[in-house]
Scaffold this active site. Structure first.
Site, PDB file in Angstrom:
ATOM      1  CG  ASN A  62      -0.502  -0.079   2.660  1.00 52.98           C
ATOM      2  OD1 ASN A  62       0.597  -0.776   2.737  1.00 52.98           O
ATOM      3  ND2 ASN A  62      -1.002   0.465   3.539  1.00 52.98           N
ATOM      4  CD  GLU A  64      -1.266   4.807   4.593  1.00 55.24           C
ATOM      5  OE1 GLU A  64      -0.886   5.652   5.340  1.00 55.24           O
ATOM      6  OE2 GLU A  64      -1.901   3.907   5.028  1.00 55.24           O
ATOM      7  CB  CYS A  73      -5.416  -1.231  -1.477  1.00 55.80           C
ATOM      8  SG  CYS A  73      -6.778  -0.435  -0.435  1.00 55.80           S
ATOM      9  CD  GLU A  75      -5.790  -5.324  -1.089  1.00 60.80           C
ATOM     10  OE1 GLU A  75      -4.783  -4.704  -0.812  1.00 60.80           O
ATOM     11  OE2 GLU A  75      -6.698  -5.906  -0.509  1.00 60.80           O
ATOM     12  CB  CYS A 112     -11.122  -2.426   1.423  1.00 57.68           C
ATOM     13  SG  CYS A 112     -10.535  -1.981  -0.189  1.00 57.68           S
ATOM     14  CB  CYS A 115      -9.233  -4.592  -2.903  1.00 60.84           C
ATOM     15  SG  CYS A 115      -7.879  -3.089  -2.966  1.00 60.84           S
TER      16      CYS A 115
HETATM   17  N1  THU Z   1      -5.404  -1.030   2.849  1.00 63.54           N
HETATM   18  C1  THU Z   1      -4.940  -1.796   1.634  1.00 63.54           C
HETATM   19  O1  THU Z   1      -3.757  -1.930   1.170  1.00 63.54           O
HETATM   20  N2  THU Z   1      -5.942  -2.982   1.200  1.00 63.54           N
HETATM   21  C2  THU Z   1      -7.110  -3.224   1.621  1.00 63.54           C
HETATM   22  O2  THU Z   1      -7.894  -4.141   1.419  1.00 63.54           O
HETATM   23  C3  THU Z   1      -7.509  -2.476   2.894  1.00 63.54           C
HETATM   24  C4  THU Z   1      -6.945  -1.175   3.149  1.00 63.54           C
HETATM   25  C5  THU Z   1      -4.629  -0.055   2.995  1.00 63.54           C
HETATM   26  C6  THU Z   1      -5.100   1.278   2.558  1.00 63.54           C
HETATM   27  C7  THU Z   1      -4.422   2.217   3.679  1.00 63.54           C
HETATM   28  O3  THU Z   1      -2.910   2.458   3.284  1.00 63.54           O
HETATM   29  C8  THU Z   1      -4.382   1.332   4.820  1.00 63.54           C
HETATM   30  O4  THU Z   1      -4.716   0.089   4.382  1.00 63.54           O
HETATM   31  C9  THU Z   1      -5.437   1.651   6.031  1.00 63.54           C
HETATM   32  O5  THU Z   1      -6.549   1.664   5.502  1.00 63.54           O
END
Ligand code: THU
Length: 160
Positions: A62, A64, A73, A75, A112, A115
């Site tokens: 991920n 940010e 995210c 994935e 999430c 994704c």
């Molecule tokens: N995140 C993911 O990488 N994948 C997911 O399926 C859920 C959330 C990341 C996004 C953000 O950088 C951190 O996790 C918190 O939400």
């Protein structure tokens, strides 16, 4: 009126040792990717790895941003990387793992909603099912056969 009940099954492995050699390799790459996450805001690291039909592997973590909605995210990073490089090769399996720097998370965390929708698009695009492997801090691994199980009544291109 009719009540329709949908259910799905997933497998729970007590540790990575129970996985095939290929799946162990894929999950280990996802675990290694946790160190490449850029998550200074959430402190929630996500590592992922996708194996394509030609056996090649693409990695993700991920990424940010101070402008929170721009966070991407882990994935999706892996899937988009694969699609950008090999658009015509189907993804077959996707390993996802997480590390919350602030507290241990024992239960495998599943993708999430956004994704799930993106994974669903690649299943649709390639007329395939993408097996999903999930792991958090505990040794156990969940295996889901298709994202359709995580996204019942999903929206896809057949409606457009
Ligand atoms: N995140 C993911 O990488 N994948 C997911 O399926 C859920 C959330 C990341 C996004 C953000 O950088 C951190 O996790 C918190 O939400």
């Amino acid at each position: 009126m009719e009540i329709v009940k949908e259910s799905f099954e997933y497998r729970v492995y007590s540790s990575m040792d129970e996985l095939s050699h290929e799946d162990q390799e894929l999950m280990q790459i996802a675990i290694d990717q946790l160190d490449f996450a850029y998550a200074p805001y959430s402190k929630f690291h996500v590592g992922s790895a996708v194996r394509l039909e030609d056996k090649s592997i693409y990695k993700g973590s991920n990424q940010e941003n101070a402008s929170y909605p721009l966070c991407m995210c882990g994935e999706r990073v892996a899937l988009y990387s694969a699609a950008a490089d090999k658009p015509n090769i189907a993804p077959k399996s996707l390993a996802i793992t997480i590390k919350n720097i602030q507290m241990p998370i024992e239960k495998p965390v599943s993708p999430c909603g956004a994704c799930r929708q993106v994974i669903s698009e690649y299943e649709f695009r390639h007329h395939t099912r993408i097996r999903i492997l999930l792991k958090s801090d505990s040794p156990e691994v969940y295996e889901v056969d298709t994202v359709a199980d995580l996204l019942p009544l999903g929206f896809n291109g057949t409606f457009l």
